[in-house]
Scaffold this motif. Sequence first.
Motif, mmCIF file in Angstrom:
data_model
loop_
_atom_site.group_PDB
_atom_site.id
_atom_site.type_symbol
_atom_site.label_atom_id
_atom_site.label_comp_id
_atom_site.label_asym_id
_atom_site.label_seq_id
_atom_site.Cartn_x
_atom_site.Cartn_y
_atom_site.Cartn_z
ATOM 1 N N VAL A 105 71.778 -64.374 23.405
ATOM 2 C CA VAL A 105 71.549 -65.081 22.138
ATOM 3 C C VAL A 105 72.623 -66.144 21.942
ATOM 4 O O VAL A 105 72.332 -67.296 21.597
ATOM 5 C CB VAL A 105 71.566 -64.068 20.974
ATOM 6 N N ILE A 106 73.844 -65.751 22.198
ATOM 7 C CA ILE A 106 74.926 -66.703 21.949
ATOM 8 C C ILE A 106 74.766 -67.919 22.849
ATOM 9 O O ILE A 106 74.930 -69.069 22.416
ATOM 10 C CB ILE A 106 76.282 -66.006 22.190
ATOM 11 N N LYS A 107 74.368 -67.624 24.113
ATOM 12 C CA LYS A 107 74.198 -68.733 25.055
ATOM 13 C C LYS A 107 73.100 -69.669 24.560
ATOM 14 O O LYS A 107 73.250 -70.902 24.546
ATOM 15 C CB LYS A 107 73.839 -68.165 26.449
ATOM 16 N N LEU B 6 65.450 -67.388 17.860
ATOM 17 C CA LEU B 6 66.794 -66.810 17.994
ATOM 18 C C LEU B 6 67.285 -66.265 16.639
ATOM 19 O O LEU B 6 67.851 -65.182 16.552
ATOM 20 C CB LEU B 6 67.777 -67.877 18.472
ATOM 21 N N LEU B 7 67.048 -67.081 15.624
ATOM 22 C CA LEU B 7 67.504 -66.644 14.296
ATOM 23 C C LEU B 7 66.792 -65.365 13.878
ATOM 24 O O LEU B 7 67.373 -64.492 13.250
ATOM 25 C CB LEU B 7 67.264 -67.734 13.254
ATOM 26 N N ARG B 8 65.529 -65.278 14.303
ATOM 27 C CA ARG B 8 64.799 -64.046 13.975
ATOM 28 C C ARG B 8 65.433 -62.861 14.691
ATOM 29 O O ARG B 8 65.601 -61.785 14.118
ATOM 30 C CB ARG B 8 63.330 -64.171 14.364
ATOM 31 N N VAL B 9 65.740 -63.083 15.977
ATOM 32 C CA VAL B 9 66.372 -62.000 16.746
ATOM 33 C C VAL B 9 67.701 -61.616 16.089
ATOM 34 O O VAL B 9 68.008 -60.444 15.892
ATOM 35 C CB VAL B 9 66.590 -62.443 18.214
ATOM 36 N N VAL B 10 68.435 -62.642 15.768
ATOM 37 C CA VAL B 10 69.739 -62.363 15.147
ATOM 38 C C VAL B 10 69.534 -61.544 13.866
ATOM 39 O O VAL B 10 70.239 -60.570 13.622
ATOM 40 C CB VAL B 10 70.476 -63.691 14.847
ATOM 41 N N SER B 11 68.544 -61.944 13.100
ATOM 42 C CA SER B 11 68.297 -61.199 11.861
ATOM 43 C C SER B 11 68.066 -59.739 12.177
ATOM 44 O O SER B 11 68.599 -58.850 11.497
ATOM 45 C CB SER B 11 67.073 -61.745 11.135
ATOM 46 N N VAL B 12 67.254 -59.510 13.212
ATOM 47 C CA VAL B 12 66.945 -58.121 13.561
ATOM 48 C C VAL B 12 68.196 -57.414 14.051
ATOM 49 O O VAL B 12 68.480 -56.276 13.673
ATOM 50 C CB VAL B 12 65.839 -58.085 14.622
ATOM 51 N N CYS C 7 78.058 -59.353 15.771
ATOM 52 C CA CYS C 7 77.480 -59.786 14.490
ATOM 53 C C CYS C 7 78.419 -60.751 13.795
ATOM 54 O O CYS C 7 77.973 -61.678 13.114
ATOM 55 C CB CYS C 7 77.239 -58.592 13.586
ATOM 56 N N GLU C 8 79.688 -60.532 13.955
ATOM 57 C CA GLU C 8 80.642 -61.453 13.317
ATOM 58 C C GLU C 8 80.382 -62.862 13.824
ATOM 59 O O GLU C 8 80.319 -63.821 13.059
ATOM 60 C CB GLU C 8 82.068 -61.019 13.668
ATOM 61 N N ILE C 9 80.125 -62.926 15.173
ATOM 62 C CA ILE C 9 79.871 -64.246 15.753
ATOM 63 C C ILE C 9 78.552 -64.801 15.217
ATOM 64 O O ILE C 9 78.469 -65.946 14.766
ATOM 65 C CB ILE C 9 79.805 -64.134 17.291
ATOM 66 N N PHE C 10 77.533 -63.929 15.211
ATOM 67 C CA PHE C 10 76.225 -64.414 14.738
ATOM 68 C C PHE C 10 76.332 -64.944 13.320
ATOM 69 O O PHE C 10 75.819 -65.996 12.975
ATOM 70 C CB PHE C 10 75.191 -63.281 14.735
ATOM 71 N N LEU C 11 77.002 -64.162 12.469
ATOM 72 C CA LEU C 11 77.058 -64.564 11.061
ATOM 73 C C LEU C 11 77.820 -65.864 10.911
ATOM 74 O O LEU C 11 77.448 -66.733 10.124
ATOM 75 C CB LEU C 11 77.716 -63.455 10.231
ATOM 76 N N SER C 12 78.889 -65.975 11.677
ATOM 77 C CA SER C 12 79.646 -67.225 11.577
ATOM 78 C C SER C 12 78.754 -68.385 11.997
ATOM 79 O O SER C 12 78.804 -69.464 11.379
ATOM 80 C CB SER C 12 80.864 -67.171 12.490
ATOM 81 N N LEU C 13 77.947 -68.150 13.022
ATOM 82 C CA LEU C 13 77.049 -69.217 13.477
ATOM 83 C C LEU C 13 76.079 -69.571 12.371
ATOM 84 O O LEU C 13 75.837 -70.738 12.054
ATOM 85 C CB LEU C 13 76.263 -68.734 14.700
ATOM 86 N N LEU C 14 75.529 -68.506 11.803
ATOM 87 C CA LEU C 14 74.534 -68.704 10.762
ATOM 88 C C LEU C 14 75.120 -69.567 9.649
ATOM 89 O O LEU C 14 74.480 -70.501 9.150
ATOM 90 C CB LEU C 14 74.170 -67.318 10.207
ATOM 91 N N VAL C 15 76.351 -69.241 9.291
ATOM 92 C CA VAL C 15 76.994 -70.000 8.234
ATOM 93 C C VAL C 15 77.129 -71.465 8.649
ATOM 94 O O VAL C 15 76.911 -72.388 7.855
ATOM 95 C CB VAL C 15 78.371 -69.366 7.930
ATOM 96 N N LYS C 16 77.473 -71.653 9.936
ATOM 97 C CA LYS C 16 77.662 -73.031 10.392
ATOM 98 C C LYS C 16 76.358 -73.819 10.309
ATOM 99 O O LYS C 16 76.351 -75.027 10.090
ATOM 100 C CB LYS C 16 78.143 -73.022 11.839
ATOM 101 N N PHE C 17 75.236 -73.117 10.542
ATOM 102 C CA PHE C 17 73.957 -73.844 10.532
ATOM 103 C C PHE C 17 73.625 -74.417 9.160
ATOM 104 O O PHE C 17 72.727 -75.216 9.019
ATOM 105 C CB PHE C 17 72.803 -72.913 10.963
ATOM 106 N N LEU C 18 74.322 -73.926 8.132
ATOM 107 C CA LEU C 18 74.019 -74.446 6.802
ATOM 108 C C LEU C 18 74.720 -75.775 6.557
ATOM 109 O O LEU C 18 74.486 -76.413 5.532
ATOM 110 C CB LEU C 18 74.449 -73.438 5.720
ATOM 111 N N ASP C 19 75.583 -76.158 7.486
ATOM 112 C CA ASP C 19 76.324 -77.411 7.317
ATOM 113 C C ASP C 19 75.427 -78.595 7.016
ATOM 114 O O ASP C 19 74.328 -78.693 7.551
ATOM 115 C CB ASP C 19 77.053 -77.732 8.637
ATOM 116 N N GLY C 20 75.951 -79.486 6.281
ATOM 117 C CA GLY C 20 75.179 -80.674 5.936
ATOM 118 C C GLY C 20 74.843 -81.531 7.150
ATOM 119 O O GLY C 20 73.881 -82.298 7.132
#
Length: 1710
Positions: free
Chosen positions: A278-280, A312-318, A331-344
């Motif tokens: 997923v990370i890749k 991928l986001l769906r997988v991450v959610s699961v 998960c820490e990495i996933f969540l941090s990524l998720l947060v980054k995706f909200l960037d403007g």
Amino acid sequence: MSTSSPEAVKKLLENMQTDLRSLSMECKKKFPPVKEAAESGIVKIKTIAARNSDILATLKENSSEVVQPFLMGCGTKEPKITQLCLAAIQRLMSHEVVSEAAAGNIINMLWQLMENGLEELKLLQTVLVLLTTNTVVHDQVLSKAIVLCFRLHFTKDNITNNTAAATVRQVVTVVFERMVAEDERFKDIVDQPPPVQGNTNRRSVSTLRPSAKDAYMLFQDLCQLVNADAPYWLVGMTEMTRTFGLELLESVLNDFPGVFLQHQEFSFLLKERVCPLVIKLFSPNIKFRQGNSSAASPAPVEKPYFPICMRLLRVVSVLIKHFYSLLVTECEIFLSLLVKFLDGEKPQWLRAVAVESVHRLCVQPHLLRSFCLSYDMKQHSTKVFRDIVNALGSFIQSLFIVLNTGNPAATNASTGGSGAQGAAQGGPGAGGQGGSLTTQAAFEYRGTWIPLMTVSVQGSAKATYLEMLDKVEPPSIPEGYAMSVAFSALLDLVRGITSMIERELAKEEEEAAVRREANPDQNTQPEPGAHLVWEEMVSTCWCGLLAALSLLLDASTDETATESILKAELTVAALCGRLGLVTPRDAFITAICKASLPPHYALTVLSSNTANLNNKAYSIQGQSVQIISSSSESHQQVVAVGQPLSVQPQGTVVLTAKNIQCMRTLLNLAHCHGAVLGTSWQLVLATLQHLVWILGLKPGVGGALKPGRAVEGPSTVLTTAVMTDLPVIANILSRLFESSQYLDDVSLHHLINALCSLSLEAVEMAYGTNKEPSLFAVAKLLETGLVNMDRIEILWRPLTGHLLEKVCQHPNARMREWGAEAVTSLIKAGLAYKHNPPLAQNQRLQLLLLNPLKELSNVLHADIRQKQLESVLQILQSQGDSLGPGWPLVLGVIGAIRNDQGESLIRTAFQCLQLVVTDFLPTMPCACLQIVVDVAGSFGLQNQELNISLTSIGLLWNISDYFFQRGEAITQELEREEAVLQKHAQEKGEPLNRPFHPAPPFDCLWLCLYAKLGQLCVDPRPAVRKSAGQTMFSTIAAHGTLLQQSTWHIVVWKVLFHLLDCVRKSSTTADKEKIESGGGNILIHHSRDTAEKQWAETWVLTLAGVARIFNTRRYLLQQLGDFFKAWEVLLDHIQSAALSKNSEVSLAALKSFQEILQIATPVKDSAMPTDALAAMGVSPVLIDPLSAPGPGRPLLRSDSMLERLTSYNGAELQAPPPGEESALEDAALWWSAWNTWYRTGTDSTRPPSGGTGTDRPSFVPSQPFLTALVQIFPALYQHIKTGFSMEDLRKLGVILHGAVSIPISSDASPFILPSYTEAVLTSLQEAVLTALDVLQKAICVGPENLQVMYPAVFEQLLLFVEFSCKPPQYGKLETKHVANAKYNQIQLFAPAEWVALNYVPFAERSLEVVVDLYHKTACHKAVINEKVLQNIIKTLRMPLGLKYGCPSESTWKLAVSSLLKVLSTGLPVARQHASSGKFDTMWPELANAFEDFLFTKSTPPDNVSIQEFQKNEAIDVEVVQLISTEILPFAIFIPKDFVGQIMAMLNKGSIHSQSSSFTEAEVDVRMREEFSKVCFETLLQFSFSNKVSTPQEGYISRMALSVLLKRSQDVLRRYVDDERLSGRCPLPRQQVTEIIFVLKAISTLMDSLKKTQPENVDGTTWAQVIALYPTLVECITCSSSEVSSALKEAMGPFKDFMQPPVSRVQNGES
């Protein structure tokens, strides 16, 4: 019908046979081997059916053979045959009669079909049936079947593709379901030892059971495939897409989380394969920046690909949802990524999908909690939870900001620039206006308008874009979608977290309650773990939440959205409150508060709070997020315009509908979560106060707010919308404070403190302004107090303390008024409330409630005191009967009046007091009666309202009556109480502190009453003094019998004498200035027109009262032991009053003196002697004082009084026996009285010293005073006569003399002096004589030793007699003597201020007394020894000598008659004692007296008539006769000189020649012929008396004769000469008369000589007689016929002597 039932089996067999028959039919021509196989198959089946009982099992065993014909049929590749065969095979499968080997064969056959592209759908169906109906297919066979499906998925046919995809999904599911089933079967068997950790060989699956192994292999290959690696197990895969792979992975992970969690092999796969994968795959998304791909780096960056990214986001959610616990780090990495995706900078679609993913997380509070536990609470970990919340916040913020920049780059090409967005970017203004017009829900912020869509039902994250599995291109996102999702996510996050924590809190509380019930004594604390997490969750997220929610709240234009935001803020605030997180709680509340108020509204509480928040900028991914301040341009509906609540008047402020909505939320918060608000009450209430002010709500009764017009400024404007809302808001506000009754004590205190500090601010603000103050806080304090009456104790002190100190004393009247209203309402409500236990049993509470009432007394403002007193009145009316121990407080309030408070206040207070006295004395504790007395007294002393002072004195009288009636009961209660107090005092080792302590308590009550009245008796106002004095003496008289004996001691010394001292002091220092009028138009009588005169009245009243008490209570007082001392003090007071310069006082003092002298000495015998004075015949009227109980009546004790006394004191009180002791004591009393009388008399009658007559003496006592003074003596004398000495008599004399000598002022004289013509005594003179009379009578009946006083009495009387001629001088005062002129002339013309009395009648009366007395006492030794007679004569000499010169004619006449009377008595006595020589000195005095009288130097007045003259002459004759009868006959006993003097006098009288100055006419009248004749006769009689006893006497006679003859010779000679000279003129009449008289004398002499023995006549006498003859002869020539005839008579007798005598006589000796 089940597949194994007999019918089903039978049917199966039939069907199989039918299938085989059909197959043989089809293949008969083309495929003979198949036909044969089919037919042998029929036989086989029949055989099995015939031989076996368990047909199905046998079928399964032989399934390879059974299936064979069908497989062969499929091999023909003929569609019809193939279909038939596949259907038959499926039927077998569905009956589970296929063995493993048969299954393998089937799969191989299917593979061939697949490779030939035949019957693809049927194939898929068959595989599916095979795998789903049984579990015979394993391992390689299974993998082959799966690969088969995969390959079919990638055919060109769409239907096949889709069916295959579905089949693959189902098959994958089946594989995992088998594993789950297998685990279920084996779960009871002991687990195999876990595989060795750290084993990295991917294929080490030896420990797994078969199904598990299949699943493992399958999942591992899926990962390989997605990662674009070759599969290990799924051999024969030709192609594969990532998207499909990811979908499969997601479904497995989502559907079978248990597999991964229970088996370490699978967990390992997750960690080692899935996560890295997923990370890749995420990497292109992470690196991509929108709009700067080319510039950033030369190497092209792979663009994010929507389908993969989304999957991928769906997988991450699961993964996060199910395997968070396994994959903490990942998960820490996933969540941090998720947060980054909200960037403007990320593409819009990516942000939208990311927001949807975040939303998915947000609806799982437990997950969020785990994040918090695992990351935020660990030291070196990313604060994931915080970041998520902050990212959401900054995402929302960025939406407003990004759109607002209008940067075209913001529109990603992929969004397609949809119309809506274009419009928003083209002109924010247009969009903004559109927003305000459309009703669509939207957010609007600084010109940016974002519509709000309904994206999901609350609590579920229903995503739109995460579900677009069929889209390859990123879809275009409608405007507002991302905002709406983010908004929902925020709300769900808040809702989820709060409800989760609250559930857990509730559960914890329940458990705690259960535990407490189980073991109540143990105070268990819950383990802090859970709390820490909750607190951390809230602490980490609140800033972000607040920032986002505040912004949204500000931007929201939709009521529902606003409501949701407010609800979120409210729930967070409440949660923070419950968790005790003060800062976040306050921050959220502040946000709601700010939203309630108009924008930029200056409210210090809030601004200080936000300042704290603003200093914390929250960094989110390096981006600093400020809490955005509210925008003022929001297009909101204005509903109200009002005044801001501030010190400086500002313009108006505007309230919008949203403000009102926020206000309601605020109210809701306070109402539902008041218990957790704590210190934030301050914020809430401050805001509400301002809102209430702007809306113009004003407090009404009980503190409830009502819509009211604003008092000043542009009045509040309210739209109808808000007008209908107002009552509701007011009602909610009231309910809010009513609900305070459900708060716990601590919260309640917070509420009260907040209200108090609000109120303080309002108070501060109201200083120095007369603007209407904000009364919100005060009103609400009142309301809160009223609803919490059941536990009023805990909030009473802070509540009332604040109101009293800050509000009630405020200079702003309205503020004050409300403060007082609040305090008094609370007190009234508190008293009226049905407390448990009732107030009557809870004295502490009652006193607590009443205390503020007392405190109000310290407020100086009249309106407050008025309110206070009105409420006291109401309390009395409603709770008066039950005040009990509260009475002292209430009375204290009533009595806290001061003179500066104005009439109306005092009047109100007095009404209260009147109510108390009339209605409540019986209900109050007796200990309070003393306070009632004090209070009533203080009303008497106030000087604002005279009527109240007077009425309060009346109240004191009523109170005393009450004491009298209820004496028994009051005594008992007070004594009980005393005992308790005494005990306490002893325990503390202190003396009992009570006024008048040693006296019994009931008596103390009386003493307090008397003391109060005593104070009033010296009030500056005369009317009050008078009333108080009368009341005081009346009460002592009426109720004094109740007092115990010892108490009388205090009454006398501390009350009565103290009062006398004060009055005396005030009177002597009073002002002599004239008072013009008594205020208003009241005229003042001249007798009261100075303060001094007014005080005089008081002194009179007081002294009289005290004297009366001494008089009526003598028996009681005499037993006190120091009666004598008291008597002395009383006498001292009487004396100082008597010597007062005020005639009213001095006279009254004497009246009081008289009164106390009336006291009868106790007499044992029943027969009281009649009054001694009456016995002595003294007129009782003289000694009757103004207020005496009756004329001269001794005061006996009335029986009833005695009875009452004895019943009260218990013992029988005996009047003391008249033994020695009491007699002695009495004597001492009377002597003390005598000394006082003497001192008073001396001082008052002492003449003024110094100064000439022109100085007006400072003070001259008045006649009535002197009269009263002297009148006292007789009464006094009765008691002291036994010891009355000469010295005392002398003192008495001095006073009497002084008193009589005092003149009267000319303006009083008409009332006292008799008119000149009447000779009447003044009452003073009467009194003086009475006094002496009493004395003289006492001496008369007294013992011998008293007789020595006679002379002194005479001396005194004689002094008075002298006044007839010599009025006494009063110092050097010039007086006009009335006797000197007609009275009326004096009145008209005399300038003299002082008029001496007419002393003549007095002197004359004194003289009569002297004569009388002498008549009685002439023979007394003392009278003889003290030469009284001589003194009398000496005194009489003066009027006798003056004779006509006396002021009054009557005087000398009386003097003469008195002398005659005295001598008639005295001379015999004198003769008796002649030898003793005691009278020797008297004779010359007597002789002189005769001389002075008979030959007076004064001439009679001109107008005396002849008759008068003759009367006067007759008096002279009487004197001579006395001499002839009483003196001369006893010449032997009388000194020779005296006789000589008498003779000479007679001689002189007999000749009595007149001087020649008289006119002719007067002579005959003036010549006292008769007198001369008598003299001469007497002379002659005694000249030739043959009784001459001594030669000496004869010599006297001879001497007298020769003198007479010589005189005659002279007269005759002179007459002859004169006659000769006069010629023809007649001589003056008097001379003629004289000559005639001489001639008559000669003839008389001749007669005498004839009668006398010749031997008695001396020779020289003869010679002289003969010598006369020639002279007589010469007279013959006279012309007067009268002379001639007289001459004839004279010459005739000579013939007898013409012949010579017989014998010779020489020198009178023979």
